[in-house]
Design an enzyme around this catalytic site. Structure first.
Site, mmCIF file in Angstrom:
data_model
loop_
_atom_site.group_PDB
_atom_site.id
_atom_site.type_symbol
_atom_site.label_atom_id
_atom_site.label_comp_id
_atom_site.label_asym_id
_atom_site.label_seq_id
_atom_site.Cartn_x
_atom_site.Cartn_y
_atom_site.Cartn_z
ATOM 1 N N TRP A 192 4.648 -9.930 -133.332
ATOM 2 C CA TRP A 192 5.586 -8.631 -133.562
ATOM 3 C C TRP A 192 6.120 -8.106 -135.119
ATOM 4 O O TRP A 192 6.765 -7.692 -135.616
ATOM 5 C CB TRP A 192 6.817 -8.430 -132.274
ATOM 6 C CG TRP A 192 5.889 -8.753 -130.977
ATOM 7 C CD1 TRP A 192 6.227 -9.676 -130.302
ATOM 8 C CD2 TRP A 192 5.544 -7.603 -130.016
ATOM 9 N NE1 TRP A 192 5.093 -9.206 -128.961
ATOM 10 C CE2 TRP A 192 5.029 -7.904 -128.848
ATOM 11 C CE3 TRP A 192 5.068 -6.472 -130.903
ATOM 12 C CZ2 TRP A 192 4.583 -7.446 -128.855
ATOM 13 C CZ3 TRP A 192 4.663 -5.993 -129.764
ATOM 14 C CH2 TRP A 192 3.938 -5.956 -128.423
ATOM 15 N N ASP A 226 15.284 -8.578 -134.347
ATOM 16 C CA ASP A 226 14.555 -8.810 -132.985
ATOM 17 C C ASP A 226 13.819 -10.216 -132.581
ATOM 18 O O ASP A 226 14.312 -10.986 -132.486
ATOM 19 C CB ASP A 226 12.626 -8.105 -133.162
ATOM 20 C CG ASP A 226 11.747 -7.846 -132.406
ATOM 21 O OD1 ASP A 226 13.056 -8.368 -131.212
ATOM 22 O OD2 ASP A 226 10.436 -7.940 -132.172
ATOM 23 N N LYS A 232 12.166 -7.939 -120.798
ATOM 24 C CA LYS A 232 11.964 -9.578 -120.900
ATOM 25 C C LYS A 232 12.626 -9.766 -119.905
ATOM 26 O O LYS A 232 12.708 -11.373 -120.064
ATOM 27 C CB LYS A 232 11.790 -10.174 -122.210
ATOM 28 C CG LYS A 232 10.971 -8.840 -123.223
ATOM 29 C CD LYS A 232 9.415 -9.383 -123.244
ATOM 30 C CE LYS A 232 8.116 -8.766 -124.041
ATOM 31 N NZ LYS A 232 7.644 -8.458 -125.639
#
Ligand SMILES: *Cc1c(COP(=O)(O)O)cnc(C)c1O
Length: 356
Positions: A99, A167, A191
């Site tokens: 990511w 992030d 999540k």
């Protein structure tokens, strides 16, 4: 059979969050309309957004001068929206996983990207050391605090000489965060905060409006800050599920208690991974994530990977297959994961070991 959900995302949510959201989908606040049918401008929906923002501010102890907004587009849209709003000339990125690397790729559309540290050559098996390496003239330093795919985690708020942006998609709300250290924090909420469909961004207000480029209206964070996430239609049902999750988290002791429970779950599962002759962890000492626990079969038992997956699936384990780019196994233990679930997985590993 009872299912134990170890999915990496979208992922496990507290049962009461799902039930309360389902009730509102059938009849929103006794209005006779579904949550799916109401206008986001309906007088009953504004309080949902307001309470969700207030709870996030309270749970993370967000100081004055920060805004919390809800957008669509996932964390992946933030990979470009962050540099669009904050990159003036040059930004520092820590390449700690898939990511993080995707975030770097998008930032390159807006200026120079300096990779200050990387663990790519070692298969992202540790969180790279970066704090002393960030150039003082970078506009910001971007980190991904938990690498969902590789199971490495920073789990602290680092010190860098430039504005910090993170992030936190897969570890947000699982520990106390010193928000004052950050210029922006973003998270795809599927999540640890909500069902899929909403992204949360925490931004420091006085850092906005400095980018030397014309921003399309939707890309400019100021649009959404000024309109309280209501510039266009926000994801109404996901935001409602987020509110319910935040209420649940507050009732269950907030982020400090979530942190403690996450440590307990991870300690138990890692202890079994380290003890069991069939398995080994894939992450180096000191970098192990307590959100996404990755492990593989030991070399001499490699052929047992598929049989173990079948064995575990028959016993109700869901989502323990590792990411397709890594293989092996990954047990995601987000806030709603229970010790019962972790113990069920441990039992599974022990019973399987006894057969071999
Ligand atoms: C899941 C995840 C993403 C991608 O999120 P989307 O909402 O699907 O775009 C980005 N970063 C991290 C750390 C993730 O875990």
């Amino acid at each position: 059979m009872k299912k134990y959900n170890f999915n990496a995302g979208p992922s496990i949510l507290p049962r009461e969050v799902i039930e309360n959201t389902a009730k509102q989908i059938l009849d929103f606040n006794g209005s006779g309309l579904s949550l799916m049918e109401i206008s986001h401008r309906a007088k009953d929906f504004q309080p949902v957004v307001d309470e969700a923002v207030e709870l996030i501010k309270e749970l993370l102890d967000i100081p004055q001068g920060y805004s919390v907004i809800f957008l669509g587009g996932g964390a992946s849209l933030q990979f470009m929206q962050i540099p669009a709003n904050f990159l003036i000339k040059k930004a520092a990125y820590v390449n700690s996983g898939t990511w993080a690397k995707k975030a770097m790729k998008e930032a390159k559309h807006f200026g120079e990207v300096v990779e200050v540290a990387s663990s790519a050559e070692d298969g992202y098996t540790y969180y790279p050391e970066f704090e002393g390496k960030v150039p003082a003239d970078a506009d910001y330093c971007h980190i991904c605090t938990n690498n969902t795919i590789f199971g490495t985690e920073l789990r602290r708020d680092p010190d860098v000489p430039v504005p910090l942006i993170a992030d936190m998609s897969s570890d947000i709300m699982s520990r106390p965060v010193d928000v004052s250290k950050y210029t922006a924090i973003y998270a795809g909420c599927q999540k640890n905060m909500a069902m899929a469909g909403v992204t949360m961004i925490i931004v420091k207000d006085d850092m906005l409006g400095k980018a030397p480029r014309e921003l399309p209206t939707m890309i400019d964070y100021r649009t959404h800050v000024e309109k309280g996430s209501m510039f266009n239609t926000p994801p109404v049902v996901p935001i409602y599920s987020l509110l319910e999750t935040m209420r649940w988290l507050k009732k269950n002791g907030g982020v400090e208690a979530a942190d403690k429970r996450a440590h307990e779950r991870a300690e138990a599962l890692y202890a079994e991974i380290d003890r069991n002759k069939l398995f080994r962890g894939t992450v180096q000492e000191g970098s192990r994530s307590i959100m996404n626990l990755c492990f593989v079969m030991n070399d001499e038992y490699k052929d047992l990977e598929k049989p173990f997956l079948d064995f575990a699936t028959e016993r109700g384990m869901v989502g323990i297959k590792g990411h397709r780019s890594v293989g092996g196994f990954r047990a995601s233990c987000y806030n709603a994961q229970t010790m019962e679930g972790v113990n069920a997985l441990i039992k599974c590993m022990q019973d399987f070991e006894k057969q071999h």
